[in-house]
Design an enzyme around this catalytic site. Structure first.
Site, PDB file in Angstrom:
ATOM      1  CG  HIS A 255      -2.040   0.979   1.162  1.00  0.00           C
ATOM      2  ND1 HIS A 255      -1.885   2.300   1.495  1.00  0.00           N
ATOM      3  CD2 HIS A 255      -3.337   0.841   0.786  1.00  0.00           C
ATOM      4  CE1 HIS A 255      -3.041   2.921   1.345  1.00  0.00           C
ATOM      5  NE2 HIS A 255      -3.938   2.069   0.913  1.00  0.00           N
ATOM      6  CD  GLU A 310      -7.755  -1.849  -4.202  1.00  0.00           C
ATOM      7  OE1 GLU A 310      -7.040  -2.561  -4.943  1.00  0.00           O
ATOM      8  OE2 GLU A 310      -8.169  -0.733  -4.535  1.00  0.00           O
TER       9      GLU A 310
END
Length: 364
Positions: A255, A310
């Site tokens: 991320h 996600e």
């Protein structure tokens, strides 16, 4: 000094949330987000973001009742959606439908945003999505249920059947985790618009337009493709190693903000662990993540590529049979709460945003 994209520039003070990317923390109004998802509902955390404190039983009941009272699409909005081209993407439909609400709010407040406005927009968003989805499928619209809470009702309107408890719990946890995430692009857009003393509807539609961009609200199609490939091949380790050997990324890992574990992924994983054995796609995600972490440690040592939100979001979407084109709209339906909280905060101590640019052209 120029900072492209305003990266790292502090543009506002806020009481709403805090992100600590180095230590993997996401805080809503002083509470670690992981503690909120363990026992609280979407409506309770929404109340926290809007009002700054958790509701008591009466306050929660009142919020739920008000959200339910605003779920029904007005006739003019149905007619508007019906007139839109079928080729128009769903995010544009949401933006257009929400913008039509501008004339529906009490003008006694002038431009000043209110929580009542935030509640109405939040309540309408899932119904707009479900109405359009059913329309494009040639199916009858499922009217909102007064018996179901916010997230369960959303799934009910999409599919026309009472959703499984495991699916509601998984999606509710995801939607709580995506309610708010600091001064991201869409939140900044909302605050900039609100800072001009424009109305809440305009600020929200501005944010929706920003969320529509693939660099911000794009669907986790890469993760879905990974899970599909694991199912097709039947060997998760082989699939992942082949991808890494070809120089490809493992989607759903790493991320740009969190340099350690993504706290949203940790909270979502904890919820999915409670649901093991209740859905095959959720089980597959848990097993695939274990294999991915092992492969990444072996082939990418020291890279700290932890699972991000996600990855689990994609598994939830697969489990509840939600198509990829519904991912960003669903994300939007939850993030409206965060946007409206920021719009309300902006109005409390407003200063118009007015950054400068540096001219790099020539003088004739």
């Amino acid at each position: 000094m120029i900072q492209k994209g305003l990266k790292g520039i502090v543009a506002a003070e806020t009481l709403i949330s805090h992100i600590d990317g180095e230590n993997g923390q996401l805080i809503y109004r002083g509470y670690d987000v992981g503690s909120l998802t363990k026992s609280l509902s979407f409506e309770e955390v929404t109340y926290l973001l809007w009002f700054g404190y958790l509701p008591d039983e009466l306050q929660l009941s009142s919020l739920k009742a008000e959200l339910k009272s605003h779920r029904q699409l007005p006739d003019y909005m149905k007619k508007l959606i019906d007139l839109l081209p079928h080729a128009m993407d769903l995010m544009s439909v949401i933006r257009t439908a929400i913008s039509a609400e501008a004339g529906n709010f009490d003008s006694d407040y002038g431009w000043k945003p209110t929580v009542s406005q935030a509640i109405r927009i939040t309540a309408l968003a899932p119904t707009i999505i479900a109405y359009r989805k059913r329309q494009l499928e040639g199916k009858e619209f499922i009217r909102p249920s007064d018996e179901l809470d916010h997230v369960a009702n959303y799934l009910y309107m999409l599919n026309g059947t009472n959703p499984l408890t495991a699916h509601v719990e998984a999606l509710e946890t995801y939607m709580i985790l995506t309610l708010e995430h600091g001064m991201n692009a869409s939140t900044f857009s909302a605050r900039v618009t609100a800072s001009t003393e424009s109305d809440m509807v305009s600020a929200v539609t501005s944010a929706i337009g920003t969320m529509k961009g693939p660099l911000h609200g794009g669907a986790p199609s890469g993760v879905i493709e990974l899970l599909d490939e694991v199912v097709a091949v039947g060997d998760a380790e082989m699939v992942m190693k082949n991808k890494l050997f070809r120089g490809e990324r493992l989607m759903g890992f790493g991320h740009r903000v969190y340099k350690t574990h993504d706290p949203r992924a940790i909270a979502l994983k904890a919820k999915l662990q409670e649901l093991v054995g209740q859905d095959e796609w959720l089980d597959l995600a848990m097993e695939t993540e274990k294999t991915a972490v092992k492969v990444l440690e072996e082939l990418k040592p020291g890279r700290s590529l932890y699972t991000n939100v996600e990855f689990y979001a994609a598994a939830i979407m697969k489990a509840i049979h939600m198509e990829a084109d519904l991912f960003t709209p669903t994300f939007t339906a939850s993030r409206i709460v965060g946007w409206t909280a920021h719009i309300l905060e902006q109005a409390e101590n407003n200063t118009i945003y007015r950054p400068q640019s540096k001219y790099i052209g020539t003088f004739k």
